[in-house]
Scaffold this active site. Structure first.
Site, PDB file in Angstrom:
ATOM      1  N   LEU A  28      54.116  40.678  27.787  1.00 33.09           N
ATOM      2  CA  LEU A  28      53.382  41.186  26.624  1.00 33.09           C
ATOM      3  C   LEU A  28      53.420  42.718  26.599  1.00 33.09           C
ATOM      4  CD1 LEU A  28      51.633  40.369  24.212  1.00 33.09           C
ATOM      5  CD2 LEU A  28      49.654  40.309  25.731  1.00 33.09           C
ATOM      6  N   ASN A  49      53.783  46.062  41.434  1.00 38.42           N
ATOM      7  CA  ASN A  49      54.977  46.483  42.159  1.00 38.42           C
ATOM      8  C   ASN A  49      55.507  47.794  41.569  1.00 38.42           C
ATOM      9  OD1 ASN A  49      58.080  46.577  42.270  1.00 38.42           O
ATOM     10  ND2 ASN A  49      57.550  45.101  43.877  1.00 38.42           N
ATOM     11  N   SER A 166      42.159  35.353  26.327  1.00 40.81           N
ATOM     12  CA  SER A 166      43.042  34.218  26.045  1.00 40.81           C
ATOM     13  C   SER A 166      42.234  33.204  25.249  1.00 40.81           C
ATOM     14  CB  SER A 166      43.491  33.559  27.351  1.00 40.81           C
ATOM     15  OG  SER A 166      44.126  32.323  27.075  1.00 40.81           O
ATOM     16  N   TYR A 181      41.465  29.920  35.758  1.00 41.96           N
ATOM     17  CA  TYR A 181      42.001  30.825  34.721  1.00 41.96           C
ATOM     18  C   TYR A 181      41.066  30.788  33.513  1.00 41.96           C
ATOM     19  CZ  TYR A 181      45.293  32.822  31.298  1.00 41.96           C
ATOM     20  OH  TYR A 181      45.900  33.607  30.335  1.00 41.96           O
ATOM     21  N   LYS A 185      38.883  33.943  31.933  1.00 49.14           N
ATOM     22  CA  LYS A 185      39.060  34.479  30.575  1.00 49.14           C
ATOM     23  C   LYS A 185      37.772  34.349  29.754  1.00 49.14           C
ATOM     24  CE  LYS A 185      43.307  35.933  30.962  1.00 49.14           C
ATOM     25  NZ  LYS A 185      43.668  37.356  30.818  1.00 49.14           N
ATOM     26  N   ILE A 214      52.150  32.354  24.422  1.00 45.29           N
ATOM     27  CA  ILE A 214      53.218  33.321  24.135  1.00 45.29           C
ATOM     28  C   ILE A 214      54.370  33.053  25.098  1.00 45.29           C
ATOM     29  CG2 ILE A 214      53.693  35.769  23.709  1.00 45.29           C
ATOM     30  CD1 ILE A 214      50.745  36.311  24.566  1.00 45.29           C
TER      31      ILE A 214
HETATM   32  N1  LIG Z   1      51.681  34.363  27.961  1.00 44.74           N
HETATM   33  C1  LIG Z   1      50.666  33.699  27.383  1.00 44.74           C
HETATM   34  O1  LIG Z   1      50.815  32.591  26.830  1.00 44.74           O
HETATM   35  C2  LIG Z   1      49.295  34.291  27.370  1.00 44.74           C
HETATM   36  C3  LIG Z   1      48.351  33.722  26.519  1.00 44.74           C
HETATM   37  C4  LIG Z   1      47.064  34.228  26.495  1.00 44.74           C
HETATM   38  C5  LIG Z   1      46.738  35.305  27.297  1.00 44.74           C
HETATM   39  N2  LIG Z   1      47.675  35.848  28.098  1.00 44.74           N
HETATM   40  C6  LIG Z   1      47.271  36.984  28.905  1.00 44.74           C
HETATM   41  O2  LIG Z   1      48.054  38.091  28.530  1.00 44.74           O
HETATM   42  C7  LIG Z   1      48.171  38.987  29.633  1.00 44.74           C
HETATM   43  C8  LIG Z   1      49.641  39.345  29.825  1.00 44.74           C
HETATM   44  O3  LIG Z   1      50.328  38.192  30.212  1.00 44.74           O
HETATM   45  P1  LIG Z   1      51.914  38.017  30.062  1.00 44.74           P
HETATM   46  O4  LIG Z   1      52.114  36.801  29.282  1.00 44.74           O
HETATM   47  O5  LIG Z   1      52.537  39.296  29.658  1.00 44.74           O
HETATM   48  O6  LIG Z   1      52.265  37.652  31.567  1.00 44.74           O
HETATM   49  P2  LIG Z   1      53.229  38.379  32.595  1.00 44.74           P
HETATM   50  O7  LIG Z   1      53.161  37.558  33.827  1.00 44.74           O
HETATM   51  O8  LIG Z   1      54.559  38.627  31.980  1.00 44.74           O
HETATM   52  O9  LIG Z   1      52.527  39.802  32.810  1.00 44.74           O
HETATM   53  C9  LIG Z   1      51.337  39.959  33.527  1.00 44.74           C
HETATM   54  C10 LIG Z   1      51.498  41.148  34.447  1.00 44.74           C
HETATM   55  O10 LIG Z   1      50.251  41.350  35.118  1.00 44.74           O
HETATM   56  C11 LIG Z   1      50.547  41.767  36.430  1.00 44.74           C
HETATM   57  N3  LIG Z   1      49.403  41.515  37.295  1.00 44.74           N
HETATM   58  C12 LIG Z   1      48.896  40.313  37.662  1.00 44.74           C
HETATM   59  N4  LIG Z   1      47.853  40.496  38.487  1.00 44.74           N
HETATM   60  C13 LIG Z   1      47.693  41.837  38.643  1.00 44.74           C
HETATM   61  C14 LIG Z   1      46.790  42.634  39.379  1.00 44.74           C
HETATM   62  N5  LIG Z   1      45.842  42.097  40.153  1.00 44.74           N
HETATM   63  N6  LIG Z   1      46.904  43.976  39.297  1.00 44.74           N
HETATM   64  C15 LIG Z   1      47.865  44.542  38.515  1.00 44.74           C
HETATM   65  N7  LIG Z   1      48.756  43.827  37.801  1.00 44.74           N
HETATM   66  C16 LIG Z   1      48.669  42.491  37.869  1.00 44.74           C
HETATM   67  C17 LIG Z   1      51.779  40.948  36.825  1.00 44.74           C
HETATM   68  O11 LIG Z   1      52.459  41.542  37.910  1.00 44.74           O
HETATM   69  C18 LIG Z   1      52.556  40.924  35.528  1.00 44.74           C
HETATM   70  O12 LIG Z   1      53.537  41.943  35.477  1.00 44.74           O
HETATM   71  C19 LIG Z   1      47.525  38.265  30.825  1.00 44.74           C
HETATM   72  O13 LIG Z   1      46.211  38.735  30.984  1.00 44.74           O
HETATM   73  C20 LIG Z   1      47.505  36.809  30.387  1.00 44.74           C
HETATM   74  O14 LIG Z   1      46.470  36.080  31.003  1.00 44.74           O
HETATM   75  C21 LIG Z   1      48.950  35.387  28.159  1.00 44.74           C
HETATM   76  O1  LIG Z   2      45.912  29.605  26.686  1.00 47.76           O
HETATM   77  C1  LIG Z   2      47.074  30.338  26.600  1.00 47.76           C
HETATM   78  C2  LIG Z   2      47.322  31.189  27.812  1.00 47.76           C
HETATM   79  O2  LIG Z   2      46.190  31.777  28.321  1.00 47.76           O
HETATM   80  C3  LIG Z   2      48.218  30.682  28.834  1.00 47.76           C
HETATM   81  O3  LIG Z   2      49.498  30.711  28.279  1.00 47.76           O
HETATM   82  C4  LIG Z   2      48.038  29.310  29.303  1.00 47.76           C
HETATM   83  O4  LIG Z   2      46.726  28.979  29.506  1.00 47.76           O
HETATM   84  C5  LIG Z   2      48.930  29.079  30.493  1.00 47.76           C
HETATM   85  O5  LIG Z   2      48.785  27.790  30.995  1.00 47.76           O
END
Ligand SMILES: NC(=O)c1ccc[n+]([C@@H]2O[C@H](COP(=O)([O-])OP(=O)(O)OC[C@H]3O[C@@H](n4cnc5c(N)ncnc54)[C@H](O)[C@@H]3O)[C@@H](O)[C@H]2O)c1
Ligand SMILES: OC[C@@H](O)C(O)[C@H](O)CO
Length: 278
Positions: A28, A49, A166, A181, A185, A214
């Site tokens: 994202l 990292n 989320s 999770y 959230k 996403i």
């Molecule tokens: N992908 C989805 O469907 C979705 C849906 C709803 C919410 N989200 C939320 O959106 C946000 C971004 O998710 P994404 O889909 O880009 O996932 P992603 O895994 O591509 O990116 C998340 C990033 O967070 C970093 N991270 C995790 N724990 C950490 C910590 N303790 N300290 C610092 N960095 C940390 C990871 O290294 C990773 O690079 C997250 O909070 C996720 O819960 C994602």
């Molecule tokens: O609910 C959507 C997100 O938070 C996430 O993609 C999902 O819960 C992952 O299982």
């Protein structure tokens, strides 16, 4: 009534703003960071990292120089990369202090996109994992908000926080079991309401952006080798598809804009293709 252009048409530019984006090398964040740079902000990326985050910063800056040339009069902003586990309050405080010193500014836009998901049946969820995810997704969101807000409050400067929540904070996903999770959230959404009330007096607005599914590394981990999982998810989404990361840029720029969302605080903006309607 003032019907001047600037009083009627919202402005989404972020010139002069310093944005901190956690989860900065994630799926994202890759598009959000580009949108922030395109709107004129300086951007500090934080992730676990250092090398991956530095690579993300390099790619972001190269994209900025290639793509933004001539698009706007202001020069491409500064980009920096930082390694920090947001679940560690001391490390967060030190990192945020260093970011402000490095950019010679006080960050006034925070987007907390760091987070992860894992699946265990609730009755088998290992205690150490439960603590780990609550620390990163829940406490981490609080620690970054604190370290971001302190210098703003001390210097009487306004600011804007967007915590990525989320739809899992208000619905229970099916079929994958992810109680911790979901709890983390749900906590983020109510943390936002609490901070919005406490910090309104300091001119700090605090909002949640809650996406549905996403396509990013986070969900690819869950659906890789399980195409039936993706089909199950999409069958429950009125729009019948997962989102692309770029579909969240408009919401971020809306919440980040002082003119478009000046009266929006404590809100949970759900962007989920209609998932929560059914
Ligand atoms: N992908 C989805 O469907 C979705 C849906 C709803 C919410 N989200 C939320 O959106 C946000 C971004 O998710 P994404 O889909 O880009 O996932 P992603 O895994 O591509 O990116 C998340 C990033 O967070 C970093 N991270 C995790 N724990 C950490 C910590 N303790 N300290 C610092 N960095 C940390 C990871 O290294 C990773 O690079 C997250 O909070 C996720 O819960 C994602
Ligand atoms: O609910 C959507 C997100 O938070 C996430 O993609 C999902 O819960 C992952 O299982």
């Amino acid at each position: 009534m003032d019907y001047s252009y600037d009083n009627v048409v919202p402005n989404f530019r972020l010139d002069g703003r310093l944005a901190i984006l956690t989860g900065g090398s994630g799926g994202l964040a890759q598009v959000i960071s580009r949108a922030l740079l395109a709107q004129g902000a300086d951007v500090a990326l934080i992730d676990m990292n250092l090398e991956r985050t530095q690579n993300a910063a390099k790619e972001l800056l190269a994209w900025g120089h290639d793509t933004l040339k001539g698009k706007h009069e202001s020069p491409v902003g500064q980009v920096s990369a930082w390694a920090c586990n947001i679940g560690d309050a001391e490390s967060v405080e030190a990192t945020f202090t260093s970011i402000n010193e490095h950019h010679n500014n006080i960050a006034d836009l925070l987007i907390n996109s760091a987070g992860y998901c894992e699946n265990f049946p609730a009755e088998e969820y290992p205690a150490a994992n439960a603590e780990g995810i609550m620390r990163a997704n829940g406490l981490g969101a609080f620690f970054v908000s604190q370290s971001f807000a302190r210098p703003l409050i001390q210097n009487n400067k306004k600011g804007l926080i967007i915590l990525i929540g989320s739809m899992s904070g208000t619905i229970v996903n099916d079929p994958q079991p992810q109680a911790m999770y979901n709890m983390s959230k749900a906590g983020v959404i109510h943390l936002v309401r609490s901070l919005a009330c406490e910090w309104a007096k300091y001119n700090i607005r605090v909002n949640t952006l809650s996406p549905g599914y996403i396509l990013t590394p986070l969900t690819r981990n869950v659906i890789s080798g399980h195409s039936e999982m993706k089909e199950a998810w999409e069958s429950k989404i009125p729009q019948k598809r997962m989102a692309e990361p770029k579909e969240f840029v408009g919401s971020i720029l809306y919440l980040a804009s002082d003119t478009a969302s000046s009266y929006t605080t404590g809100h949970n903006l759900v962007v989920d293709g209609g998932y929560e309607c059914w």
